[in-house]
Design a protein around this motif. Structure first.
Motif, PDB file in Angstrom:
ATOM      1  N   GLU A  64      44.883  32.170  38.204  1.00 35.83           N
ATOM      2  CA  GLU A  64      45.356  33.500  37.836  1.00 35.83           C
ATOM      3  C   GLU A  64      44.181  34.384  37.439  1.00 35.83           C
ATOM      4  O   GLU A  64      43.152  33.913  36.970  1.00 35.83           O
ATOM      5  CB  GLU A  64      46.347  33.408  36.675  1.00 35.83           C
ATOM      6  CG  GLU A  64      47.622  32.647  36.996  1.00 35.83           C
ATOM      7  CD  GLU A  64      48.475  33.330  38.029  1.00 35.83           C
ATOM      8  OE1 GLU A  64      48.634  34.564  37.965  1.00 35.83           O
ATOM      9  OE2 GLU A  64      48.974  32.630  38.930  1.00 35.83           O
ATOM     10  N   VAL A  65      44.379  35.678  37.592  1.00 38.06           N
ATOM     11  CA  VAL A  65      43.356  36.650  37.241  1.00 38.06           C
ATOM     12  C   VAL A  65      43.110  36.640  35.739  1.00 38.06           C
ATOM     13  O   VAL A  65      44.049  36.668  34.957  1.00 38.06           O
ATOM     14  CB  VAL A  65      43.810  38.064  37.669  1.00 38.06           C
ATOM     15  CG1 VAL A  65      42.836  39.112  37.187  1.00 38.06           C
ATOM     16  CG2 VAL A  65      43.974  38.135  39.175  1.00 38.06           C
ATOM     17  N   LYS A  66      41.839  36.550  35.347  1.00 40.56           N
ATOM     18  CA  LYS A  66      41.466  36.694  33.939  1.00 40.56           C
ATOM     19  C   LYS A  66      41.165  38.162  33.674  1.00 40.56           C
ATOM     20  O   LYS A  66      41.754  38.778  32.823  1.00 40.56           O
ATOM     21  CB  LYS A  66      40.240  35.850  33.596  1.00 40.56           C
ATOM     22  CG  LYS A  66      40.525  34.379  33.500  1.00 40.56           C
ATOM     23  CD  LYS A  66      39.438  33.589  32.797  1.00 40.56           C
ATOM     24  CE  LYS A  66      38.054  33.778  33.311  1.00 40.56           C
ATOM     25  NZ  LYS A  66      37.085  32.816  32.832  1.00 40.56           N
ATOM     26  N   ASN A  67      40.217  38.679  34.431  1.00 39.30           N
ATOM     27  CA  ASN A  67      39.834  40.077  34.281  1.00 39.30           C
ATOM     28  C   ASN A  67      39.095  40.483  35.546  1.00 39.30           C
ATOM     29  O   ASN A  67      37.902  40.260  35.659  1.00 39.30           O
ATOM     30  CB  ASN A  67      38.940  40.265  33.055  1.00 39.30           C
ATOM     31  CG  ASN A  67      38.501  41.707  32.892  1.00 39.30           C
ATOM     32  OD1 ASN A  67      39.048  42.599  33.535  1.00 39.30           O
ATOM     33  ND2 ASN A  67      37.511  41.937  32.064  1.00 39.30           N
ATOM     34  N   LEU A  68      39.828  41.054  36.468  1.00 38.21           N
ATOM     35  CA  LEU A  68      39.172  41.425  37.723  1.00 38.21           C
ATOM     36  C   LEU A  68      38.110  42.489  37.496  1.00 38.21           C
ATOM     37  O   LEU A  68      36.984  42.329  37.891  1.00 38.21           O
ATOM     38  CB  LEU A  68      40.195  41.905  38.747  1.00 38.21           C
ATOM     39  CG  LEU A  68      40.904  40.816  39.513  1.00 38.21           C
ATOM     40  CD1 LEU A  68      41.779  41.403  40.597  1.00 38.21           C
ATOM     41  CD2 LEU A  68      39.953  39.824  40.114  1.00 38.21           C
ATOM     42  N   GLY A  69      38.465  43.575  36.864  1.00 36.43           N
ATOM     43  CA  GLY A  69      37.475  44.615  36.635  1.00 36.43           C
ATOM     44  C   GLY A  69      36.755  44.982  37.927  1.00 36.43           C
ATOM     45  O   GLY A  69      37.347  45.109  38.980  1.00 36.43           O
ATOM     46  N   THR A  70      35.450  45.114  37.833  1.00 36.49           N
ATOM     47  CA  THR A  70      34.621  45.454  38.984  1.00 36.49           C
ATOM     48  C   THR A  70      34.332  44.201  39.792  1.00 36.49           C
ATOM     49  O   THR A  70      34.001  43.165  39.216  1.00 36.49           O
ATOM     50  CB  THR A  70      33.294  46.071  38.502  1.00 36.49           C
ATOM     51  OG1 THR A  70      33.599  47.217  37.707  1.00 36.49           O
ATOM     52  CG2 THR A  70      32.424  46.476  39.663  1.00 36.49           C
ATOM     53  N   PRO A  71      34.439  44.273  41.110  1.00 35.07           N
ATOM     54  CA  PRO A  71      34.121  43.096  41.926  1.00 35.07           C
ATOM     55  C   PRO A  71      32.672  42.657  41.707  1.00 35.07           C
ATOM     56  O   PRO A  71      31.742  43.436  41.923  1.00 35.07           O
ATOM     57  CB  PRO A  71      34.331  43.579  43.357  1.00 35.07           C
ATOM     58  CG  PRO A  71      35.178  44.802  43.245  1.00 35.07           C
ATOM     59  CD  PRO A  71      34.858  45.415  41.920  1.00 35.07           C
ATOM     60  N   ALA A  72      32.473  41.428  41.273  1.00 32.35           N
ATOM     61  CA  ALA A  72      31.140  40.933  40.941  1.00 32.35           C
ATOM     62  C   ALA A  72      30.204  40.892  42.150  1.00 32.35           C
ATOM     63  O   ALA A  72      28.990  40.985  41.993  1.00 32.35           O
ATOM     64  CB  ALA A  72      31.244  39.542  40.323  1.00 32.35           C
ATOM     65  N   ARG A  73      30.739  40.740  43.347  1.00 36.91           N
ATOM     66  CA  ARG A  73      29.898  40.641  44.546  1.00 36.91           C
ATOM     67  C   ARG A  73      30.022  41.842  45.472  1.00 36.91           C
ATOM     68  O   ARG A  73      29.587  41.810  46.603  1.00 36.91           O
ATOM     69  CB  ARG A  73      30.212  39.360  45.321  1.00 36.91           C
ATOM     70  CG  ARG A  73      29.854  38.090  44.581  1.00 36.91           C
ATOM     71  CD  ARG A  73      28.341  37.999  44.408  1.00 36.91           C
ATOM     72  NE  ARG A  73      27.941  36.741  43.825  1.00 36.91           N
ATOM     73  CZ  ARG A  73      27.551  36.588  42.567  1.00 36.91           C
ATOM     74  NH1 ARG A  73      27.529  37.623  41.757  1.00 36.91           N
ATOM     75  NH2 ARG A  73      27.191  35.405  42.110  1.00 36.91           N
ATOM     76  N   GLY A  74      30.637  42.914  44.995  1.00 44.03           N
ATOM     77  CA  GLY A  74      30.672  44.152  45.764  1.00 44.03           C
ATOM     78  C   GLY A  74      32.027  44.483  46.345  1.00 44.03           C
ATOM     79  O   GLY A  74      32.988  43.741  46.196  1.00 44.03           O
ATOM     80  N   VAL A  75      32.076  45.648  46.973  1.00 38.56           N
ATOM     81  CA  VAL A  75      33.314  46.132  47.577  1.00 38.56           C
ATOM     82  C   VAL A  75      33.209  46.108  49.095  1.00 38.56           C
ATOM     83  O   VAL A  75      32.123  45.979  49.658  1.00 38.56           O
ATOM     84  CB  VAL A  75      33.667  47.559  47.094  1.00 38.56           C
ATOM     85  CG1 VAL A  75      33.929  47.576  45.607  1.00 38.56           C
ATOM     86  CG2 VAL A  75      32.606  48.554  47.478  1.00 38.56           C
ATOM     87  N   ILE A  76      34.361  46.242  49.736  1.00 38.38           N
ATOM     88  CA  ILE A  76      34.455  46.199  51.191  1.00 38.38           C
ATOM     89  C   ILE A  76      35.068  47.503  51.676  1.00 38.38           C
ATOM     90  O   ILE A  76      36.069  47.961  51.131  1.00 38.38           O
ATOM     91  CB  ILE A  76      35.364  45.033  51.638  1.00 38.38           C
ATOM     92  CG1 ILE A  76      34.821  43.710  51.134  1.00 38.38           C
ATOM     93  CG2 ILE A  76      35.546  45.035  53.154  1.00 38.38           C
ATOM     94  CD1 ILE A  76      35.828  42.577  51.217  1.00 38.38           C
ATOM     95  N   GLU A  77      34.478  48.090  52.673  1.00 37.55           N
ATOM     96  CA  GLU A  77      35.047  49.257  53.335  1.00 37.55           C
ATOM     97  C   GLU A  77      35.249  48.899  54.796  1.00 37.55           C
ATOM     98  O   GLU A  77      34.292  48.587  55.499  1.00 37.55           O
ATOM     99  CB  GLU A  77      34.120  50.472  53.189  1.00 37.55           C
ATOM    100  CG  GLU A  77      34.705  51.754  53.704  1.00 37.55           C
ATOM    101  CD  GLU A  77      35.992  52.151  52.977  1.00 37.55           C
ATOM    102  OE1 GLU A  77      36.904  52.658  53.664  1.00 37.55           O
ATOM    103  OE2 GLU A  77      36.105  51.962  51.753  1.00 37.55           O
ATOM    104  N   VAL A  78      36.473  48.887  55.238  1.00 40.74           N
ATOM    105  CA  VAL A  78      36.812  48.482  56.607  1.00 40.74           C
ATOM    106  C   VAL A  78      36.936  49.719  57.478  1.00 40.74           C
ATOM    107  O   VAL A  78      37.571  50.697  57.089  1.00 40.74           O
ATOM    108  CB  VAL A  78      38.142  47.688  56.624  1.00 40.74           C
ATOM    109  CG1 VAL A  78      38.515  47.290  58.039  1.00 40.74           C
ATOM    110  CG2 VAL A  78      38.055  46.472  55.716  1.00 40.74           C
ATOM    111  N   LYS A  79      36.352  49.657  58.641  1.00 41.45           N
ATOM    112  CA  LYS A  79      36.449  50.738  59.616  1.00 41.45           C
ATOM    113  C   LYS A  79      36.724  50.136  60.989  1.00 41.45           C
ATOM    114  O   LYS A  79      36.522  48.943  61.225  1.00 41.45           O
ATOM    115  CB  LYS A  79      35.145  51.547  59.679  1.00 41.45           C
ATOM    116  CG  LYS A  79      34.778  52.254  58.388  1.00 41.45           C
ATOM    117  CD  LYS A  79      35.778  53.326  58.037  1.00 41.45           C
ATOM    118  CE  LYS A  79      35.353  54.063  56.778  1.00 41.45           C
ATOM    119  NZ  LYS A  79      36.400  54.911  56.250  1.00 41.45           N
TER     120      LYS A  79
END
Length: 111
Positions: free
Chosen positions: A78-93
């Protein structure tokens, strides 16, 4: 070897969606991409988990994020504290869109 297997599954899933001619250019492929990144991320240390369709946390609405195992409860998953993605974000195109145009866009600079 395992990474090649994940790529094969991803490509088959993408081909299946594309073959229907009924999918969107972007969001119809989220599940295939999520599964690929989870499969590869499971072999990393620390493990990395993909979550698609993130909520806006003040910098826009990225398509996904890469979270480390520490952001989830070890026992339950289960999620503890997602907050900011530790390894970055994804932008799909769409594959037709030039990567450099996306990478240098105003949208990406906010993330």
């Amino acid at each position: 070897m395992a990474k090649a297997f994940h790529l094969e599954i991803f490509l088959n899933a993408v081909r299946g969606v594309h073959g229907t001619s009924g999918g969107t250019q972007e969001t119809s492929y989220y599940t295939a991409l999520n599964n690929l990144l989870d499969g590869v991320g499971h072999a990393l240390k620390p493990k990395v988990r993909c979550v698609m369709q993130l909520k806006n946390q003040g910098a826009g609405h990225p398509d996904g994020g890469l979270f480390t195992a520490e952001q989830f409860d070890r026992t339950s998953g289960e999620v503890k504290n997602l907050g900011t993605p530790a390894r970055g974000v994804i932008e799909v195109k769409s594959p037709a869109e030039p990567v450099n145009d996306t990478a240098t866009s105003q949208q990406i600079s906010k993330y």
